[in-house]
Design a protein around this motif. Structure first.
Motif, PDB file in Angstrom:
ATOM      1  N   LEU A   1       9.808  13.551   5.652  1.00 50.29           N
ATOM      2  CA  LEU A   1      10.134  12.147   5.890  1.00 50.29           C
ATOM      3  C   LEU A   1      10.232  11.378   4.580  1.00 50.29           C
ATOM      4  O   LEU A   1       9.327  11.443   3.742  1.00 50.29           O
ATOM      5  CB  LEU A   1       9.062  11.486   6.757  1.00 50.29           C
ATOM      6  CG  LEU A   1       8.983  11.850   8.230  1.00 50.29           C
ATOM      7  CD1 LEU A   1       7.888  11.025   8.894  1.00 50.29           C
ATOM      8  CD2 LEU A   1      10.315  11.622   8.927  1.00 50.29           C
TER       9      LEU A   1
ATOM     10  N   LEU B   1      15.805  16.686  12.885  1.00 52.39           N
ATOM     11  CA  LEU B   1      15.325  15.420  12.334  1.00 52.39           C
ATOM     12  C   LEU B   1      16.488  14.680  11.714  1.00 52.39           C
ATOM     13  O   LEU B   1      17.242  15.245  10.920  1.00 52.39           O
ATOM     14  CB  LEU B   1      14.252  15.679  11.273  1.00 52.39           C
ATOM     15  CG  LEU B   1      13.761  14.464  10.477  1.00 52.39           C
ATOM     16  CD1 LEU B   1      12.960  13.520  11.387  1.00 52.39           C
ATOM     17  CD2 LEU B   1      12.914  14.903   9.282  1.00 52.39           C
TER      18      LEU B   1
ATOM     19  N   VAL C   1      10.233   5.487   5.785  1.00 54.28           N
ATOM     20  CA  VAL C   1      10.230   5.571   7.244  1.00 54.28           C
ATOM     21  C   VAL C   1       8.987   4.885   7.811  1.00 54.28           C
ATOM     22  O   VAL C   1       7.865   5.122   7.370  1.00 54.28           O
ATOM     23  CB  VAL C   1      10.281   7.046   7.711  1.00 54.28           C
ATOM     24  CG1 VAL C   1       9.998   7.153   9.210  1.00 54.28           C
ATOM     25  CG2 VAL C   1      11.643   7.655   7.398  1.00 54.28           C
TER      26      VAL C   1
ATOM     27  N   CYS D   1      17.224  10.838   9.767  1.00 49.94           N
ATOM     28  CA  CYS D   1      16.607   9.634   9.210  1.00 49.94           C
ATOM     29  C   CYS D   1      17.684   8.598   8.919  1.00 49.94           C
ATOM     30  O   CYS D   1      18.730   8.918   8.337  1.00 49.94           O
ATOM     31  CB  CYS D   1      15.845   9.961   7.925  1.00 49.94           C
ATOM     32  SG  CYS D   1      14.453  11.089   8.169  1.00 49.94           S
TER      33      CYS D   1
ATOM     34  N   ALA E   1      13.168   7.305  11.773  1.00 49.16           N
ATOM     35  CA  ALA E   1      13.434   8.743  11.863  1.00 49.16           C
ATOM     36  C   ALA E   1      13.477   9.119  13.337  1.00 49.16           C
ATOM     37  O   ALA E   1      12.705   8.590  14.145  1.00 49.16           O
ATOM     38  CB  ALA E   1      12.361   9.543  11.144  1.00 49.16           C
TER      39      ALA E   1
ATOM     40  N   VAL F   1       9.032   6.517  14.037  1.00 47.95           N
ATOM     41  CA  VAL F   1       9.574   7.821  14.430  1.00 47.95           C
ATOM     42  C   VAL F   1       9.833   7.786  15.931  1.00 47.95           C
ATOM     43  O   VAL F   1       8.921   7.508  16.719  1.00 47.95           O
ATOM     44  CB  VAL F   1       8.613   8.969  14.096  1.00 47.95           C
ATOM     45  CG1 VAL F   1       9.187  10.301  14.591  1.00 47.95           C
ATOM     46  CG2 VAL F   1       8.355   9.034  12.603  1.00 47.95           C
TER      47      VAL F   1
END
Length: 254
Positions: free
Chosen positions: A42, A7, A46, A9, A14, A49
């Protein structure tokens, strides 16, 4: 990097990346658990995604080591089948959670799909709200070839997008759907040349972010719930959502 998925961000965006290109991003239960954990990690800012796969494929589906029991993680098909039925179903519910968080009303999820998206890969793309495909992308719901069913929250999404009869045909034949057909069926938001995938995803993300966050959240909720409402119920939901938006815009909200 965590068990084949990571992941990143960057402000309101993200990115979830399947990073096992050597096995065409084949998926494991450990990856599904990690993806579920991402939903808790998260940042609050955000809004979008993006889900993507490294290398030449989005995802070739379930890692065959899980099917054969070679993974050593206790999640092989034989080990799951040996559990009491309720416990097995509960374990699968945990796997599904790695996909269903992408349905969250406060997020717009975008799948960036190149090459193969098979089985769990197809269902991961279906878990997203929007799908950007390259011209060489293909979808295959291949579970039937293993004597299994799609169980990662993909069946309702597929029916919602293409209808019952077409969804049935896709799932029971396990046939391959190319990008052109995916676009005709409504499975693809847009189809682009392979070299244009990143730019197309960036353009779509920018367009989403250009709208009011609160309005986008209300719109997603309206559309996501529309199939389960009568026309009168949907009209009421529209009225209530618009009332909230107008009150918020003039500072009369709570």
């Amino acid at each position: 990097m965590t068990v084949g998925v990571r992941l990143n961000c960057d402000g309101p965006v993200a990115t979830v990346t399947l990073c096992r290109p050597d096995v065409l991003n084949a998926q494991t239960p450990q990856m599904w658990r990690a993806m579920h954990d991402f939903s808790r990690d998260l940042p609050g800012g955000v809004r979008v995604v993006v889900v993507r796969g490294e290398g030449r494929a989005f995802s070739a589906g379930l890692d065959l080591s899980v099917a054969t029991g070679r993974s050593g993680a206790g999640d092989s098909l034989a080990e799951l089948a040996a559990l009491p039925p309720e416990e097995c179903a509960e374990r699968i519910a945990g796997f599904q959670a790695g996909f269903t968080w992408l349905h969250r009303p406060d997020l717009i999820s975008v799948a960036a799909v190149q090459g193969h998206a098979i089985g769990a890969g197809f269902q991961l793309a279906l878990a997203c709200d929007l799908r950007v495909l390259t011209r060489d992308a293909t979808f295959t719901m291949a579970e039937v070839t293993l004597g299994l069913v799609p169980d990662l929250a993909g069946t309702k999404r597929l029916v919602d997008l293409v209808g019952y009869a077409r969804a049935l045909e896709i799932c029971v034949t396990g046939r391959r759907i190319d990008a052109a057909e995916a676009e005709r069926l409504g499975l693809a938001t847009v189809v682009v040349p392979p070299d244009d995938l990143d730019a197309a995803v960036q353009d779509l993300t920018a367009a989403i972010l250009s709208g009011s966050r609160d309005a986008v959240v209300e719109i997603k909720a309206l559309l996501a719930g529309a199939a389960g409402r009568s026309p009168a119920e949907q009209q009421r939901a529209e009225r209530e959502a618009q009332t909230r938006r107008m009150r918020d815009l003039v500072g009369a909200g709570e």
